[in-house]
Design an enzyme around this catalytic site. Structure first.
Site, PDB file in Angstrom:
ATOM      1  N   ASN A   1     125.645 -45.000  10.117  1.00 41.40           N
ATOM      2  CA  ASN A   1     126.617 -45.273  11.169  1.00 41.40           C
ATOM      3  C   ASN A   1     127.137 -44.082  11.947  1.00 41.40           C
ATOM      4  OD1 ASN A   1     127.353 -48.292  11.006  1.00 41.40           O
ATOM      5  ND2 ASN A   1     127.215 -47.623   8.884  1.00 41.40           N
TER       6      ASN A   1
ATOM      7  N   ASN B   1     125.329 -41.628  13.458  1.00 38.52           N
ATOM      8  CA  ASN B   1     124.478 -41.253  14.585  1.00 38.52           C
ATOM      9  C   ASN B   1     123.617 -42.457  14.952  1.00 38.52           C
ATOM     10  OD1 ASN B   1     122.566 -40.190  16.296  1.00 38.52           O
ATOM     11  ND2 ASN B   1     122.331 -38.286  15.140  1.00 38.52           N
TER      12      ASN B   1
ATOM     13  N   TYR C   1     111.033 -47.563  10.396  1.00 36.95           N
ATOM     14  CA  TYR C   1     111.268 -48.375   9.209  1.00 36.95           C
ATOM     15  C   TYR C   1     110.634 -49.751   9.346  1.00 36.95           C
ATOM     16  CZ  TYR C   1     113.997 -50.728   5.558  1.00 36.95           C
ATOM     17  OH  TYR C   1     114.396 -51.443   4.471  1.00 36.95           O
TER      18      TYR C   1
ATOM     19  N   HIS D   1     115.742 -32.000  10.141  1.00 38.78           N
ATOM     20  CA  HIS D   1     116.892 -31.127   9.896  1.00 38.78           C
ATOM     21  C   HIS D   1     116.419 -29.692   9.632  1.00 38.78           C
ATOM     22  CE1 HIS D   1     119.629 -34.580   9.517  1.00 38.78           C
ATOM     23  NE2 HIS D   1     120.579 -33.690   9.651  1.00 38.78           N
TER      24      HIS D   1
END
Lengths: 418, 418
Positions: free
Chosen positions: B303, B305, B317, B342
């Site tokens: 929730n 991003n 997914y 990341h």
């Protein structure tokens, strides 16, 4: 696979969105507060051993360990409770007239306010904290007995008007319910004295049982909050009234002072009151409403202290209206009474009559007008917060400054320590 | 006069009460943040004049004012946009087969990720901040073009299956709506590139007009937040890896680091994205959901991003699930991809491959399991906050420590300044 994954909507933080659930932000505040104090707390514990010096804490309440003036005053207050109860019994039996009863009450209530004041002012062995505590207890008792008088009088008027005990009124619909003269027992009186409310009622709503987990959590919170309070002590100002340095120090004082007020609010209005209510199986736990969302000063004053607000509405504002007073006059009267009690609870224990608290309360009136007139929504809310963060320490500062200037200027140890 | 003024109810702050409106607490946080920085800000302004040193800010992005490698890289990125658009046009006309189209896309997308990485690693004139910015732009472009490819392919499959243009499907119910080959225009492509979303759609929901007041408020917020960011700079650690001092410094670093992250979140996900969306009349403003209430780590990652979450769900997914992969496998794959990006966005600009970011992301998995298993409600929420406040600075600290040790240990001016 769906081609459509967007729809017309506002961001949650926008004021245009109707989303208002920020419970998590409250948890964030608690985590941040605990975290930023945890290091300090651990350091102190490791360096100095026990954090709280018991003698220092006791010395806030007592000067001489063999004389307990504040405790004695609190014990004496039972006399006024008995006077009220026996007056009501006589009134219920009809042995004295309504007029005589009213005169006894006026005398009793006046003594409740004046007697502790005189004792606190005359007895040098009462500390300011002890004095404030005693006066607080007597003020609460005053409000409670005033409510007790009103409700019992209403009951007598009602039975006289009806005079038919078989009518299925709201007060007699349940078997376990008590009706008028039956409530004048010592047990009922003391339940009301200890219950976390200022408004008397013959049949308080009761919760079903005492939840031990709830009780322990509240107790844990009280202990935790006291530790927090101890670590957020602000440093007060002792120098002369130098106004340019005053503003600088005010800003530095404002945040810890505000945090102390918030912790006090939670500790008193949530933890302690819920603790007592759970013990007494007192059902109505509305001790505050959502004052943190207040967008006007008025909303804040109506919602942060519900017991007092309820009392003012039921026993002061509405009776005034019924007697034909205007709305504005009644509101001003309530405000004036509130300002009087604020001053009473601060000036007498400090033995200084400076009217800062009274003026602080009175300054709320033009402020409330300004905020309501010019600011809306989140801006209004921010203004209310600012008035709390900045306004309160100004009054606190005034008293602290005057107190130290009169009491401690000659004492070098205190001046150095602060 | 009513005798009944109490009813059975819980306090608002009790977890048993259903009250959840704490919008005011959010305003409190903003007021406190601004207040505690206002004094510092004013002092600096009065003492040093302009607060922000423009040369210092520019030097974060540029080493040599006559070579702008990061800006050049961003301009070059247009090439990849054109390649994608022309491939789609060829595919729509049928001049190339699906297989050839896919190959071109694979090549194009691989180059998008590798080309800036190689340039950043090889070109010494790119600063870490400039490098991170460029890689961020390319990563966003990668995700956008991947989505563009998928949606256009789905459109082709759908038109082949239906082959009846007159059917009143959802995509053709409004006249102004664009249908499949009509969307392959330069204007549509660039609208998608600048729109604050990663998921392509033929017909984005549009707001009716540009609200100037809204635009100005967001702009004002961006400026204000940047000032705040400047004043909450944390002091980093430069000494050797001494673990006992590390923990002490970590706690001191955690709070400012967390505040910076929060301000960044608001500035990027609320102010900037809403600003761009308002300019483009882009209707869907759901850039984040109520992650501040998350009671599990999973809820937070789903929730905070929404653009990336939406993209992962729609293009990674769900396609994996459709191809028969298990739920757990697909979830882990998404997490692995996220950890990769990341690491990509941190390691390459700093030119250090330490895997701290990757490991930080991977550490979320056991943490999520622990929180979901043992903590509920407000305790779960507090755990999520703690993991944000404490967990993040650990990873940041690792990189900062390693960066300064390798780059600045010989430079006495920097070591002294920090």
């Amino acid at each position: 696979p769906s081609h459509y994954c967007h729809k017309l909507q506002e961001s949650m933080l926008s004021s245009a969105s109707s989303f208002r659930n920020y419970r998590g932000v409250l948890n964030w505040c608690v985590v941040m507060l605990v975290l930023s104090n945890a290091r300090l707390f651990l350091e102190n514990l490791l360096r100095y051993g026990i954090l709280v010096d018991p003698i220092q804490v006791v010395s806030l309440f007592l000067k001489d360990p063999y004389s307990w003036p504040a405790a004695c005053l609190v014990i004496v207050s039972n006399v006024f409770i008995f006077v009220a109860l026996y007056t009501e019994r006589k009134l219920a039996m009809g042995s004295i007239s309504e007029k005589v009863g009213l005169l006894i009450y006026i005398f009793n209530l006046t003594v409740i306010l004046c007697f502790p004041m005189v004792v606190v002012l005359k007895l040098p062995s009462i500390t300011p904290v002890g004095g404030a505590f005693t006066l607080g207890v007597y003020t609460i008792l005053f409000l409670k007995l005033y409510s007790y008088k009103d409700v019992n009088r209403w009951c007598r008027v009602r039975t006289q008007v009806k005079a038919r005990p078989s009518s299925p009124s709201a007060s007699s619909c349940m078997q376990s319910h008590v009706s008028y003269p039956g409530n004048l027992s010592l047990r009922d009186m003391y339940y009301f004295v200890f219950a976390p409310t200022l408004c008397y009622e013959l049949n308080f709503p009761r919760s079903e049982s005492i939840r031990m987990g709830f009780l322990l959590r509240r107790l844990f919170e009280m202990v935790g909050n006291c530790t927090l309070l101890y670590s957020v002590k602000p440093v007060f100002i002792l120098q002369e009234m130098d106004y340019s340095r005053m503003t600088e120090r005010l800003l530095r004082l404002a945040v810890p002072n505000h945090l102390i007020w918030l912790i006090f609010f939670y500790c008193f209005f949530h933890s302690s009151m819920n603790f007592v209510a759970e013990l007494l199986r007192f059902g109505d736990r509305e001790f505050y409403r959502d004052w943190w969302n207040s967008e006007t000063i008025t909303y804040f004053w109506q919602n942060w202290n519900i017991p007092v607000h309820k009392w003012c509405l039921r026993h002061f504002y509405k009776p005034l209206l019924r007697r034909g007073a205007g709305k504005l006059l009644s509101q001003s009267a309530v405000f004036f009474a509130s300002a009087f009690f604020h001053e009473y609870l601060v000036s007498v224990p400090l033995r200084m009559f400076r009217l800062w608290a009274f003026m602080g309360m009175m300054a709320q009136l033009p402020l409330a007008w300004f905020v309501a007139k010019f600011l809306r929504g989140n801006y209004g809310n921010a203004a209310v917060w600012l008035s709390l963060i900045i306004g309160q320490p100004i009054a606190v500062l005034m008293y602290v400054h005057d107190y130290y200037v009169t009491h401690c200027q000659d004492d070098p140890t205190i001046t150095e320590a602060l």
